[in-house]
Scaffold this motif. Structure first.
Motif, PDB file in Angstrom:
ATOM      1  N   ASN A 142       0.808  -1.218   0.000  1.00  0.00           N
ATOM      2  CA  ASN A 142       0.000   0.000   0.000  1.00  0.00           C
ATOM      3  C   ASN A 142       0.842   1.269   0.000  1.00  0.00           C
ATOM      4  O   ASN A 142       0.418   2.296  -0.511  1.00  0.00           O
ATOM      5  CB  ASN A 142      -0.943   0.030   1.211  1.00  0.00           C
ATOM      6  CG  ASN A 142      -1.892   1.213   1.150  1.00  0.00           C
ATOM      7  OD1 ASN A 142      -2.550   1.438   0.141  1.00  0.00           O
ATOM      8  ND2 ASN A 142      -1.947   1.985   2.218  1.00  0.00           N
ATOM      9  N   ALA A 143       2.048   1.199   0.523  1.00  0.00           N
ATOM     10  CA  ALA A 143       2.865   2.406   0.676  1.00  0.00           C
ATOM     11  C   ALA A 143       3.274   2.986  -0.669  1.00  0.00           C
ATOM     12  O   ALA A 143       3.580   2.258  -1.617  1.00  0.00           O
ATOM     13  CB  ALA A 143       4.109   2.089   1.497  1.00  0.00           C
ATOM     14  N   LEU A 144       3.307   4.313  -0.755  1.00  0.00           N
ATOM     15  CA  LEU A 144       3.845   4.975  -1.939  1.00  0.00           C
ATOM     16  C   LEU A 144       5.370   4.915  -1.929  1.00  0.00           C
ATOM     17  O   LEU A 144       6.003   4.884  -2.986  1.00  0.00           O
ATOM     18  CB  LEU A 144       3.381   6.438  -1.981  1.00  0.00           C
ATOM     19  CG  LEU A 144       1.883   6.658  -2.222  1.00  0.00           C
ATOM     20  CD1 LEU A 144       1.541   8.139  -2.146  1.00  0.00           C
ATOM     21  CD2 LEU A 144       1.447   6.076  -3.561  1.00  0.00           C
ATOM     22  N   TYR A 145       5.955   4.884  -0.748  1.00  0.00           N
ATOM     23  CA  TYR A 145       7.398   4.689  -0.623  1.00  0.00           C
ATOM     24  C   TYR A 145       7.693   4.192   0.785  1.00  0.00           C
ATOM     25  O   TYR A 145       6.903   4.395   1.712  1.00  0.00           O
ATOM     26  CB  TYR A 145       8.190   5.971  -0.922  1.00  0.00           C
ATOM     27  CG  TYR A 145       7.713   7.188  -0.175  1.00  0.00           C
ATOM     28  CD1 TYR A 145       8.118   7.442   1.135  1.00  0.00           C
ATOM     29  CD2 TYR A 145       6.857   8.099  -0.775  1.00  0.00           C
ATOM     30  CE1 TYR A 145       7.675   8.545   1.828  1.00  0.00           C
ATOM     31  CE2 TYR A 145       6.403   9.214  -0.092  1.00  0.00           C
ATOM     32  CZ  TYR A 145       6.819   9.434   1.202  1.00  0.00           C
ATOM     33  OH  TYR A 145       6.381  10.532   1.890  1.00  0.00           O
ATOM     34  N   VAL A 146       8.831   3.539   0.934  1.00  0.00           N
ATOM     35  CA  VAL A 146       9.254   2.987   2.226  1.00  0.00           C
ATOM     36  C   VAL A 146      10.704   3.386   2.472  1.00  0.00           C
ATOM     37  O   VAL A 146      11.555   3.240   1.580  1.00  0.00           O
ATOM     38  CB  VAL A 146       9.131   1.440   2.245  1.00  0.00           C
ATOM     39  CG1 VAL A 146       9.792   0.870   3.507  1.00  0.00           C
ATOM     40  CG2 VAL A 146       7.674   1.009   2.160  1.00  0.00           C
ATOM     41  N   LEU A 151      17.597   2.571   3.044  1.00  0.00           N
ATOM     42  CA  LEU A 151      17.156   1.866   1.839  1.00  0.00           C
ATOM     43  C   LEU A 151      15.747   2.372   1.527  1.00  0.00           C
ATOM     44  O   LEU A 151      14.801   2.084   2.255  1.00  0.00           O
ATOM     45  CB  LEU A 151      17.157   0.350   2.062  1.00  0.00           C
ATOM     46  CG  LEU A 151      18.526  -0.276   2.306  1.00  0.00           C
ATOM     47  CD1 LEU A 151      18.378  -1.709   2.776  1.00  0.00           C
ATOM     48  CD2 LEU A 151      19.378  -0.219   1.031  1.00  0.00           C
ATOM     49  N   ILE A 152      15.624   3.137   0.456  1.00  0.00           N
ATOM     50  CA  ILE A 152      14.360   3.788   0.126  1.00  0.00           C
ATOM     51  C   ILE A 152      13.820   3.204  -1.174  1.00  0.00           C
ATOM     52  O   ILE A 152      14.512   3.191  -2.193  1.00  0.00           O
ATOM     53  CB  ILE A 152      14.532   5.311   0.007  1.00  0.00           C
ATOM     54  CG1 ILE A 152      15.142   5.873   1.300  1.00  0.00           C
ATOM     55  CG2 ILE A 152      13.196   5.983  -0.285  1.00  0.00           C
ATOM     56  CD1 ILE A 152      15.404   7.366   1.262  1.00  0.00           C
ATOM     57  N   THR A 153      12.594   2.717  -1.126  1.00  0.00           N
ATOM     58  CA  THR A 153      11.978   2.114  -2.302  1.00  0.00           C
ATOM     59  C   THR A 153      10.602   2.728  -2.519  1.00  0.00           C
ATOM     60  O   THR A 153       9.939   3.141  -1.569  1.00  0.00           O
ATOM     61  CB  THR A 153      11.847   0.585  -2.143  1.00  0.00           C
ATOM     62  OG1 THR A 153      11.197   0.297  -0.882  1.00  0.00           O
ATOM     63  CG2 THR A 153      13.216  -0.078  -2.147  1.00  0.00           C
ATOM     64  N   SER A 154      10.180   2.768  -3.782  1.00  0.00           N
ATOM     65  CA  SER A 154       8.902   3.415  -4.073  1.00  0.00           C
ATOM     66  C   SER A 154       8.002   2.507  -4.889  1.00  0.00           C
ATOM     67  O   SER A 154       8.454   1.548  -5.533  1.00  0.00           O
ATOM     68  CB  SER A 154       9.123   4.723  -4.844  1.00  0.00           C
ATOM     69  OG  SER A 154       9.248   4.489  -6.231  1.00  0.00           O
ATOM     70  N   ALA A 155       6.721   2.842  -4.875  1.00  0.00           N
ATOM     71  CA  ALA A 155       5.746   2.177  -5.728  1.00  0.00           C
ATOM     72  C   ALA A 155       5.915   2.685  -7.167  1.00  0.00           C
ATOM     73  O   ALA A 155       6.885   3.370  -7.483  1.00  0.00           O
ATOM     74  CB  ALA A 155       4.337   2.455  -5.201  1.00  0.00           C
ATOM     75  N   GLY A 156       4.952   2.364  -8.016  1.00  0.00           N
ATOM     76  CA  GLY A 156       5.131   2.578  -9.444  1.00  0.00           C
ATOM     77  C   GLY A 156       5.007   4.009  -9.934  1.00  0.00           C
ATOM     78  O   GLY A 156       4.293   4.832  -9.384  1.00  0.00           O
ATOM     79  N   ASP A 162       6.745  11.167  -5.573  1.00  0.00           N
ATOM     80  CA  ASP A 162       6.492  11.285  -4.132  1.00  0.00           C
ATOM     81  C   ASP A 162       7.747  10.920  -3.346  1.00  0.00           C
ATOM     82  O   ASP A 162       8.108  11.582  -2.371  1.00  0.00           O
ATOM     83  CB  ASP A 162       5.342  10.370  -3.714  1.00  0.00           C
ATOM     84  CG  ASP A 162       4.016  10.743  -4.365  1.00  0.00           C
ATOM     85  OD1 ASP A 162       3.385  11.686  -3.901  1.00  0.00           O
ATOM     86  OD2 ASP A 162       3.637  10.079  -5.337  1.00  0.00           O
ATOM     87  N   CYS A 163       8.392   9.858  -3.780  1.00  0.00           N
ATOM     88  CA  CYS A 163       9.585   9.360  -3.096  1.00  0.00           C
ATOM     89  C   CYS A 163      10.727  10.377  -3.164  1.00  0.00           C
ATOM     90  O   CYS A 163      11.385  10.664  -2.156  1.00  0.00           O
ATOM     91  CB  CYS A 163      10.008   8.029  -3.711  1.00  0.00           C
ATOM     92  SG  CYS A 163      11.431   7.258  -2.931  1.00  0.00           S
ATOM     93  N   CYS A 164      10.952  10.941  -4.345  1.00  0.00           N
ATOM     94  CA  CYS A 164      12.047  11.900  -4.493  1.00  0.00           C
ATOM     95  C   CYS A 164      11.800  13.169  -3.686  1.00  0.00           C
ATOM     96  O   CYS A 164      12.726  13.739  -3.094  1.00  0.00           O
ATOM     97  CB  CYS A 164      12.254  12.230  -5.969  1.00  0.00           C
ATOM     98  SG  CYS A 164      12.988  10.878  -6.926  1.00  0.00           S
ATOM     99  N   LEU A 165      10.555  13.619  -3.629  1.00  0.00           N
ATOM    100  CA  LEU A 165      10.240  14.789  -2.807  1.00  0.00           C
ATOM    101  C   LEU A 165      10.419  14.476  -1.322  1.00  0.00           C
ATOM    102  O   LEU A 165      10.836  15.335  -0.535  1.00  0.00           O
ATOM    103  CB  LEU A 165       8.811  15.258  -3.086  1.00  0.00           C
ATOM    104  CG  LEU A 165       8.595  15.929  -4.442  1.00  0.00           C
ATOM    105  CD1 LEU A 165       7.112  16.188  -4.680  1.00  0.00           C
ATOM    106  CD2 LEU A 165       9.386  17.238  -4.537  1.00  0.00           C
ATOM    107  N   TYR A 166      10.133  13.232  -0.944  1.00  0.00           N
ATOM    108  CA  TYR A 166      10.382  12.807   0.439  1.00  0.00           C
ATOM    109  C   TYR A 166      11.876  12.889   0.750  1.00  0.00           C
ATOM    110  O   TYR A 166      12.278  13.345   1.834  1.00  0.00           O
ATOM    111  CB  TYR A 166       9.882  11.383   0.647  1.00  0.00           C
ATOM    112  CG  TYR A 166      10.439  10.724   1.895  1.00  0.00           C
ATOM    113  CD1 TYR A 166       9.953  11.045   3.163  1.00  0.00           C
ATOM    114  CD2 TYR A 166      11.476   9.797   1.807  1.00  0.00           C
ATOM    115  CE1 TYR A 166      10.479  10.463   4.301  1.00  0.00           C
ATOM    116  CE2 TYR A 166      11.997   9.203   2.944  1.00  0.00           C
ATOM    117  CZ  TYR A 166      11.503   9.535   4.192  1.00  0.00           C
ATOM    118  OH  TYR A 166      12.028   8.957   5.307  1.00  0.00           O
TER     119      TYR A 166
END
Length: 316
Positions: A142-146, A151-156, A162-166
């Motif tokens: 469900n997560a958009l990113y973890v 270790l940072i991973t994102s959804a599709g 979203d991940c890069c802005l995080y």
């Protein structure tokens, strides 16, 4: 954290092995497009034959100088990274750098052994394959990113943004992240997770003909009140036997199946009508609006109004 982190973005062989959107996102977020310099971005040629149709700043040897390495997508989930790439990823993480996998880029981190015993995210479409291939990794579907200890991973796809802005917020705070988001005309943070974008149809056909007939009956009248004891009696089963048969046939309980059905019906009403939330709640079959909102938020991680705004563009 360094004031101007050095980021290495892997190029695995040019346009034929790059998802242009996912590759462009970190270039836009971390590149030299803004008056202030918050990051130094380097394109690293990581192709096995050192060929690339994209301009690169150097080869894998540059990875040793990076504060962060990014794998933006992955061209073939059945193909592990080369031993050289896996070594560069592991070595970077060992010396304290961040390692990021965007969308299917999570596969590169998983193949390298970095995610063993950890949480991760990737595109929901690969959920079954990823879980079978890497059973020791706890996939958050469900997560958009973890973010799991550097270790940072994102959804599709769009979730890579979203991940890069995080990551920007992580290094430079909300002010800078909000500034970049405004420049890109995107929200600096999205509510909810992948669940709102995943098409998960209800199981409506099983090998159990009695259960199939029952499912069809419920679908024809989803707002009716259904009690397990009454349904079990109709099928000449005990409550326990009925519960077991239903679980085996659908993979869930009667209550959860009906809630799922009603929620799916509510999506159609939210996206295609101007009915109020109260009216949608009633037509979908929920006892009251509070119950509807609670089940909706639990399932999709956003409110019905937010869903309508996201998929229609107006609220109720």
């Amino acid at each position: 954290m360094p004031n101007c982190p050095k980021i290495g973005l892997f190029d695995f062989g040019g346009l034929s092995k790059v998802n242009l959107f996912q590759f462009a996102v970190p270039q836009m977020v971390f590149g030299d497009l803004y008056a202030e310099k918050w990051f130094e971005l380097f394109i690293l040629n990581a192709s096995s034959d050192q060929s690339s149709t994209l301009p690169c700043d150097g080869d894998l040897s540059l990875a040793e100088q990076m504060d962060m390495l990014i794998v933006a997508g992955w061209h073939d989930i059945n193909e592990p990274p080369t031993p050289e790439v896996q070594h560069a990823l592991r070595q970077a993480y060992t010396r304290g750098a961040m390692v990021v996998g965007l969308c299917y880029g999570t596969y590169a981190l998983a193949y390298s052994g970095l995610l063993d015993g950890k949480k991760a995210a990737t595109h929901w479409f690969a959920e079954s394959d990823f879980s079978l291939r890497f059973p020791s990794i706890q996939l958050d579907t469900n997560a958009l990113y973890v973010d799991e200890n550097r270790l940072i991973t994102s959804a599709g796809t769009a979730a890579s943004l979203d991940c890069c802005l995080y990551i920007v917020r992580k290094f430079h705070g909300s002010r800078v992240a909000n500034k970049i988001a405004r420049m890109m005309v995107v929200p600096p943070h999205r509510e909810g997770g992948q669940a709102q974008f995943i098409d998960q149809p209800l199981p409506i056909v099983s090998k159990d003909q009695q259960i199939n007939q029952l499912l069809a009956k419920i679908q024809q009248n989803p707002t009716a009140c259904y009690r397990i004891d009454e349904l079990a009696e109709q099928l000449a089963m005990s409550r326990r036997t009925f519960t077991r048969h239903f679980q085996k046939a659908t993979g869930t309980s009667l209550t959860q199946w009906i809630i799922h059905l009603r929620l799916q019906n509510s999506l159609t009403l939210l996206e295609n009508t101007s009915l109020s939330i109260e009216q949608i709640s009633e037509r979908a079959g929920f006892q009251n609006t509070v119950s509807f909102r609670q089940h909706f938020k639990t399932r999709y991680q956003i409110t019905p109004n937010d869903w309508r705004r996201a998929f229609v563009g107006n609220g109720a």
